[in-house]
Scaffold this motif. Structure first.
Motif, PDB file in Angstrom:
ATOM      1  N   HIS A 373      77.316  30.504  23.343  1.00  0.00           N
ATOM      2  CA  HIS A 373      76.845  29.294  23.785  1.00  0.00           C
ATOM      3  C   HIS A 373      77.788  28.351  24.382  1.00  0.00           C
ATOM      4  CE1 HIS A 373      73.316  30.271  20.958  1.00  0.00           C
ATOM      5  NE2 HIS A 373      74.128  30.483  20.126  1.00  0.00           N
ATOM      6  N   THR A 374      77.714  28.522  25.795  1.00  0.00           N
ATOM      7  CA  THR A 374      78.749  27.894  26.384  1.00  0.00           C
ATOM      8  C   THR A 374      78.803  26.098  26.364  1.00  0.00           C
ATOM      9  OG1 THR A 374      77.431  27.652  28.610  1.00  0.00           O
ATOM     10  CG2 THR A 374      78.932  29.525  28.148  1.00  0.00           C
ATOM     11  N   GLU A 375      77.565  25.640  25.992  1.00  0.00           N
ATOM     12  CA  GLU A 375      77.597  24.035  25.934  1.00  0.00           C
ATOM     13  C   GLU A 375      78.321  23.766  24.445  1.00  0.00           C
ATOM     14  OE1 GLU A 375      75.128  25.704  26.176  1.00  0.00           O
ATOM     15  OE2 GLU A 375      73.848  25.481  28.152  1.00  0.00           O
ATOM     16  N   ALA A 378      82.168  24.076  25.136  1.00  0.00           N
ATOM     17  CA  ALA A 378      82.690  22.923  25.840  1.00  0.00           C
ATOM     18  C   ALA A 378      82.937  21.991  24.780  1.00  0.00           C
ATOM     19  CB  ALA A 378      81.695  22.562  26.929  1.00  0.00           C
ATOM     20  N   SER A 379      81.775  21.535  23.953  1.00  0.00           N
ATOM     21  CA  SER A 379      81.888  20.383  23.165  1.00  0.00           C
ATOM     22  C   SER A 379      83.034  20.792  21.852  1.00  0.00           C
ATOM     23  CB  SER A 379      80.556  20.194  22.297  1.00  0.00           C
ATOM     24  OG  SER A 379      79.682  19.934  23.308  1.00  0.00           O
ATOM     25  N   LEU A 380      82.973  21.727  21.620  1.00  0.00           N
ATOM     26  CA  LEU A 380      84.210  22.286  20.701  1.00  0.00           C
ATOM     27  C   LEU A 380      85.598  22.035  21.103  1.00  0.00           C
ATOM     28  CD1 LEU A 380      84.738  23.239  17.812  1.00  0.00           C
ATOM     29  CD2 LEU A 380      84.735  25.646  18.360  1.00  0.00           C
ATOM     30  N   GLU A 381      85.451  22.342  22.411  1.00  0.00           N
ATOM     31  CA  GLU A 381      87.055  22.295  23.227  1.00  0.00           C
ATOM     32  C   GLU A 381      87.537  20.847  23.161  1.00  0.00           C
ATOM     33  OE1 GLU A 381      89.177  23.726  27.389  1.00  0.00           O
ATOM     34  OE2 GLU A 381      87.108  23.355  27.208  1.00  0.00           O
ATOM     35  N   LEU A 383      86.585  18.620  20.914  1.00  0.00           N
ATOM     36  CA  LEU A 383      86.796  18.209  19.647  1.00  0.00           C
ATOM     37  C   LEU A 383      88.341  18.844  18.964  1.00  0.00           C
ATOM     38  CD1 LEU A 383      85.813  17.021  16.887  1.00  0.00           C
ATOM     39  CD2 LEU A 383      84.801  19.365  16.504  1.00  0.00           C
ATOM     40  N   LEU A 384      88.513  19.937  19.248  1.00  0.00           N
ATOM     41  CA  LEU A 384      89.608  20.626  18.945  1.00  0.00           C
ATOM     42  C   LEU A 384      90.976  19.930  19.748  1.00  0.00           C
ATOM     43  CD1 LEU A 384      88.420  24.322  18.603  1.00  0.00           C
ATOM     44  CD2 LEU A 384      89.136  22.801  16.655  1.00  0.00           C
ATOM     45  N   LYS A 385      90.655  19.817  20.923  1.00  0.00           N
ATOM     46  CA  LYS A 385      91.998  19.346  21.706  1.00  0.00           C
ATOM     47  C   LYS A 385      92.375  17.940  21.243  1.00  0.00           C
ATOM     48  CE  LYS A 385      91.830  22.175  25.753  1.00  0.00           C
ATOM     49  NZ  LYS A 385      91.763  22.309  27.267  1.00  0.00           N
ATOM     50  N   ASP A 386      91.225  17.118  20.645  1.00  0.00           N
ATOM     51  CA  ASP A 386      91.335  15.846  20.080  1.00  0.00           C
ATOM     52  C   ASP A 386      92.017  15.873  18.867  1.00  0.00           C
ATOM     53  OD1 ASP A 386      90.246  14.582  22.390  1.00  0.00           O
ATOM     54  OD2 ASP A 386      88.602  14.035  21.442  1.00  0.00           O
ATOM     55  N   ARG A 387      91.718  17.034  17.969  1.00  0.00           N
ATOM     56  CA  ARG A 387      92.159  17.204  16.833  1.00  0.00           C
ATOM     57  C   ARG A 387      93.605  17.596  16.992  1.00  0.00           C
ATOM     58  NH1 ARG A 387      88.466  20.584  13.343  1.00  0.00           N
ATOM     59  NH2 ARG A 387      87.117  18.830  13.808  1.00  0.00           N
ATOM     60  N   LEU A 388      94.021  18.569  17.864  1.00  0.00           N
ATOM     61  CA  LEU A 388      95.276  19.016  18.285  1.00  0.00           C
ATOM     62  C   LEU A 388      96.253  17.672  18.557  1.00  0.00           C
ATOM     63  CD1 LEU A 388      96.896  21.540  18.451  1.00  0.00           C
ATOM     64  CD2 LEU A 388      96.468  21.507  20.704  1.00  0.00           C
ATOM     65  N   LYS A 389      95.944  16.941  19.334  1.00  0.00           N
ATOM     66  CA  LYS A 389      96.693  15.788  19.845  1.00  0.00           C
ATOM     67  C   LYS A 389      96.840  14.693  18.671  1.00  0.00           C
ATOM     68  CE  LYS A 389      96.892  11.783  23.283  1.00  0.00           C
ATOM     69  NZ  LYS A 389      97.405  11.065  21.772  1.00  0.00           N
ATOM     70  N   GLU A 390      95.997  14.676  17.755  1.00  0.00           N
ATOM     71  CA  GLU A 390      96.016  14.033  16.589  1.00  0.00           C
ATOM     72  C   GLU A 390      97.212  14.378  15.634  1.00  0.00           C
ATOM     73  OE1 GLU A 390      93.649  12.489  12.882  1.00  0.00           O
ATOM     74  OE2 GLU A 390      92.297  13.246  14.350  1.00  0.00           O
ATOM     75  N   CYS A 391      96.857  15.691  15.480  1.00  0.00           N
ATOM     76  CA  CYS A 391      98.143  16.343  14.463  1.00  0.00           C
ATOM     77  C   CYS A 391      99.550  16.152  15.258  1.00  0.00           C
ATOM     78  CB  CYS A 391      97.566  17.987  14.294  1.00  0.00           C
ATOM     79  SG  CYS A 391      96.483  18.097  13.135  1.00  0.00           S
ATOM     80  N   GLY A 392      99.620  16.459  16.532  1.00  0.00           N
ATOM     81  CA  GLY A 392     100.447  16.426  17.110  1.00  0.00           C
ATOM     82  C   GLY A 392     101.355  15.071  16.903  1.00  0.00           C
ATOM     83  N   ASP A 505      85.487  31.112  10.395  1.00  0.00           N
ATOM     84  CA  ASP A 505      85.249  30.090  10.669  1.00  0.00           C
ATOM     85  C   ASP A 505      84.100  29.508  11.503  1.00  0.00           C
ATOM     86  OD1 ASP A 505      85.567  27.139  12.095  1.00  0.00           O
ATOM     87  OD2 ASP A 505      87.734  27.160  11.747  1.00  0.00           O
ATOM     88  N   LYS A 506      83.352  28.891  10.736  1.00  0.00           N
ATOM     89  CA  LYS A 506      81.909  28.627  11.133  1.00  0.00           C
ATOM     90  C   LYS A 506      81.815  28.113  12.534  1.00  0.00           C
ATOM     91  CE  LYS A 506      77.469  26.693   9.696  1.00  0.00           C
ATOM     92  NZ  LYS A 506      76.627  26.053   8.458  1.00  0.00           N
ATOM     93  N   ALA A 507      82.879  27.098  12.896  1.00  0.00           N
ATOM     94  CA  ALA A 507      82.760  26.242  14.372  1.00  0.00           C
ATOM     95  C   ALA A 507      82.981  27.369  15.232  1.00  0.00           C
ATOM     96  CB  ALA A 507      83.782  25.172  14.153  1.00  0.00           C
ATOM     97  N   ILE A 508      84.009  28.304  14.981  1.00  0.00           N
ATOM     98  CA  ILE A 508      84.258  29.358  16.139  1.00  0.00           C
ATOM     99  C   ILE A 508      83.109  30.675  16.097  1.00  0.00           C
ATOM    100  CG2 ILE A 508      86.098  31.266  16.723  1.00  0.00           C
ATOM    101  CD1 ILE A 508      86.911  28.408  16.874  1.00  0.00           C
ATOM    102  N   ARG A 509      82.963  31.021  15.038  1.00  0.00           N
ATOM    103  CA  ARG A 509      82.110  32.289  15.073  1.00  0.00           C
ATOM    104  C   ARG A 509      80.648  31.966  15.700  1.00  0.00           C
ATOM    105  NH1 ARG A 509      82.657  36.929  10.519  1.00  0.00           N
ATOM    106  NH2 ARG A 509      84.921  37.504  11.116  1.00  0.00           N
ATOM    107  N   THR A 510      80.090  30.698  15.286  1.00  0.00           N
ATOM    108  CA  THR A 510      78.635  30.330  15.621  1.00  0.00           C
ATOM    109  C   THR A 510      78.707  30.077  17.041  1.00  0.00           C
ATOM    110  OG1 THR A 510      79.310  28.132  15.012  1.00  0.00           O
ATOM    111  CG2 THR A 510      78.095  29.555  13.353  1.00  0.00           C
ATOM    112  N   LEU A 511      79.733  30.131  17.812  1.00  0.00           N
ATOM    113  CA  LEU A 511      79.773  30.199  19.377  1.00  0.00           C
ATOM    114  C   LEU A 511      79.169  31.394  19.920  1.00  0.00           C
ATOM    115  CD1 LEU A 511      83.446  28.914  20.238  1.00  0.00           C
ATOM    116  CD2 LEU A 511      81.344  27.556  20.088  1.00  0.00           C
TER     117      LEU A 511
END
Length: 757
Positions: A373-375, A378-381, A383-392, A505-511
């Protein structure tokens, strides 16, 4: 001259290198070849013993090179044997390929003939290396004596005209056996600019002899051939595939070649025998690549070429000759392997009825690919990059300027600045910052949980967002490579991308799911290793539990280790019992079980608790220790074990003088038949389902351990489970192999995107 690694701390007498057990093995091999130690100058790359017998570092090798070169200059040898990776790099430089690639290949340099070979000490630790060591040295002494003749016999025609193409087709028509190989511009069939550079074909005029060998190479993408347009090339390939129908078509890793033909031309060769599959079955411990097999078993010369030439980016004539050698040795390897298979009917049956049908099925599976599911990707990308920046940002606030990917900097922050206590040390003596260590430190400082989260999200982004995007085609599909020869136990491995390493991980596998008009279905064998172990061991208690419709192996084990009535066992206690079952199934020690329960199930046990759990477990399932002992006795006697369907797991390490190596072989003797048969059952089910349905009805898109991933047409979803579940739980090939299973094999079915349940 013979060059080794370094003296050991026990044998530092420089007047006699190779004076220990390794030296005695070397002397024996020399004597077998009529060579006396007195006629050979022996030395080492390093002349002093390393602490703890550690392998010399690159800096140490470089520092000692001047002394070794002085010896070579003084002795002036014509021939030098390089024993082991250190000797190889110490003499020929760090740019030399590894010992696994180069052993047995004579190398000419500066007027000296070098031969890399395994070190005798490596052969003592790993008996699998003794036979190649002997073969390599025998060949080298034949070279010295002028009695070695490489097996060549290339009779190659590069097809440059349409008349030559017609002659080739006529020639192949007369042959009962055809060898087939491609040279391509890369490894990815789905690369838009990728091309098939040439097709290699070979034949025997008579399958029973080596007479009448001939090889052809048809240039395609290089522009050197008689066919210039894509349509002309496709017509030529179609003529070849039609000629091959009804014949024995022999390949080496032909699944790869057929996928190139299918992607680029919509055609495939009717492969009947793959030498890589046969090599893996005959000896799963040795490399099954063509050049290695040809070198060891066919007396072939070293004919490899650089990657640029293979890709068609350099000398095309050299590439054509290389392709000619590939198809020459593919057919010769087939002729070498065939008698071995005929002499082992069980292995032949596995090859013929399991491996080759699975080989064909997985070609279709890889061609189909998994839908993403490419859309959603893209949405998860985002979200995760925002989360990565927040942790960083939070980590930066706690410890400014730290590179959190540097173990050295992380260790300083954790154990010096934050004052945490190191739990384990690395081999170099530094405090470990591995994932398991951080999990055990969780809660002791806010930065630990932030760092764990940062690593987790970083892994998700790199492996499953950016990593998957490079494999995605315009049809929103990835095409993983499934290796039927990927593990020594027989289990299938996966790469590019590896679906078996996708976390739960549900977020990853359900892609991963199904395209419009289809539903995604995962059918997973339930507790299959425990069930197979119960079957093989014959443990009465396990068989009773699995044959009881209401039986629950984890609840039963929880009741034993807690002393409770089964109906009083809590959900958490049942979860902990999973660690007990899977931990002790193959005989794990109490000490190892403590680490396993801690790292795998986040359960902390005292040594007394672990020992008590182990004692209680084996008191209840008393058939397991007896099975373990039967397997140990069998492997000591025969050097191998067999699965229920006859698959052999060769374990030559049982003959090692190293006690720890022998102990590992005994553990493998217990777990390999279980894991291998579980994978074989999955392949049996894949073969059956693949032949039952048209691709537009049900298509298998992958396997992950003991699970089969499928796309099912929506209008068939309501009735499909009743059709396929009995086939998965009892594949027809079980009867073909005469396997009786005295307990039910159960399948869990899940609809919806992968991991959505």
């Amino acid at each position: 001259m013979i060059v080794g690694e370094a003296p050991t701390i026990y044998r530092s007498d420089l007047t006699k290198p190779f004076s220990g057990n390794a030296g005695r093995l070397l002397d024996r091999i020399l004597m077998e070849n009529g060579i006396s130690r007195e006629n050979i100058y022996m030395t080492n790359v390093i002349h002093c013993a390393a602490p703890e017998n550690e392998s010399p570092s690159q800096a140490e090798i470089k520092a000692c090179k001047v002394h070794l070169q002085k010896e070579i200059d003084e002795v002036k040898p014509k021939y030098i044997i390089l024993l082991g990776a250190v000797a190889l790099k110490g003499v020929l430089g760090k740019g030399a390929s590894g010992i696994m690639d180069l052993h047995g290949n004579p190398i000419e340099k500066d007027g000296i003939t070098y031969l890399p070979a395994f070190h005798p000490a490596a052969a003592l630790r790993d008996p699998k290396k003794e036979a190649p060591l002997k073969a390599d040295l025998k060949k080298f002494f034949q070279i010295i004596n002028g009695t070695w003749k490489p097996s060549t016999g290339l009779n190659l025609t590069v097809v440059r005209t349409k008349e030559q193409f017609g002659d080739m087709i006529h020639d192949l028509t007369q042959s009962p056996v055809i060898g087939f190989d491609l040279e391509t511009s890369g490894l990815d069939q789905w690369e838009p600019d990728g091309k098939v550079n040439c097709i290699g074909l070979s034949r025997f005029a008579d399958e029973k002899t080596l007479e009448g060998e001939r090889q052809f190479v048809l240039p395609l993408g290089t522009g050197d051939g008689p066919f210039k347009t894509h349509e002309e090339m496709r017509a030529a390939i179609e003529a070849i595939t039609k000629t091959a129908v009804g014949k024995k078509v022999i390949t080496q890793n032909g699944k790869f070649d057929n996928l190139w033909l299918r992607v680029k031309y919509g055609l495939r060769m009717p492969i009947t025998y793959d030498t890589m599959m046969a090599a893996h079955l005959l000896d799963e411990n040795s490399p099954c690549g063509l050049k290695y097999q040809a070198k060891i078993y066919l007396n072939a010369p070293h004919y490899d070429i650089d990657s640029e030439t293979k890709k068609g980016e350099a000398n095309n004539e050299t590439m054509y000759e290389y392709c000619g050698y590939d198809v020459l040795y593919t057919l010769r390897l087939y002729k070498y392997q065939k008698p071995q298979l005929l002499n082992d009917q069980e292995t032949l049956r596995i090859f013929k009825h399991l491996m080759m049908p699975a080989f064909a099925a997985f070609e279709d599976i890889e061609y189909q690919g998994v839908f993403v599911h490419t859309e959603r990707l893209a949405s998860l990308e985002v979200l995760l990059k925002d989360r990565l920046k927040e942790c960083g940002d939070k980590l930066e606030a706690l410890a400014p300027g730290v590179n959190w990917n540097s173990p050295k900097q992380v260790a300083k922050i954790l154990f010096e600045d934050w004052g945490l206590t190191p739990l384990e040390l690395t081999k170099s003596g530094a405090p470990s910052t591995a994932e398991g260590i951080l999990q055990r430190l969780s809660g002791q400082h806010e930065g630990i949980d932030l760092l764990l989260k940062h690593r987790e999200v970083s892994k998700q982004v790199s492996s499953f967002i950016e990593g998957w995007k490079k494999f995605l085609g315009p049809d929103s599909r990835m095409h993983p490579n499934f290796k039927l020869h990927g593990t020594v136990t027989g289990r299938i491995s996966c790469s590019d991308p590896n679906l078996q390493q996708v976390p739960r991980d549900k977020a990853i596998r359900t892609l991963i799911g199904a395209p419009p008009g289809y539903k995604f279905l995962e059918c997973d064998y339930s507790q299959v290793e425990l069930r197979i172990a119960a079957m093989i061991s014959g443990d009465k208690t396990m068989l009773e539990i699995f044959n009881d419709p209401n039986g629950d192996i984890h609840r039963s084990t929880a009741a034993v280790v807690t002393g409770k009535d089964p109906k009083d066992v809590t959900k958490d206690e049942r979860k902990k019992a999973k660690a007990v079952n899977f931990g002790f199934l193959y005989g794990m020690s109490a000490k190892k079980f403590m680490e396993y329960a801690r790292d795998k199930y986040q359960t902390t046990l005292t040594p007394e608790e672990a020992k008590d759990f182990r004692d209680r477990f084996f008191a209840k399932y008393s058939g397991l220790p007896m099975w373990h002992q039967r397997q140990r006795v069998y492997v000591r006697q025969y050097g191998c074990v067999k699965g229920p369907n006859g698959r052999i797991r060769h374990l030559p390490d049982i003959m090692s003088p190293d006690e720890s190596v022998r102990a590992q072989a005994e553990r493998n003797a217990i777990n390999s038949p279980v894991q291998g048969f579980g994978s074989d059952m999955t392949m049996m089910a894949v073969i059956a389902l693949h032949s039952m349905f048209k691709p537009e009805e049900l298509r298998i898109v992958g396997t992950v351990h003991d699970a089969i991933l499928m796309e099912v047409r929506e209008d068939l979803a309501d009735k499909i489970l009743d059709i396929i579940r009995p086939v998965i739980e009892h594949p027809p090939l079980l009867d073909k192999f005469g396997v009786e299973i005295p307990l039910p094999i159960v399948t869990d079915a899940k609809w919806g995107d992968w991991g959505s349940d």
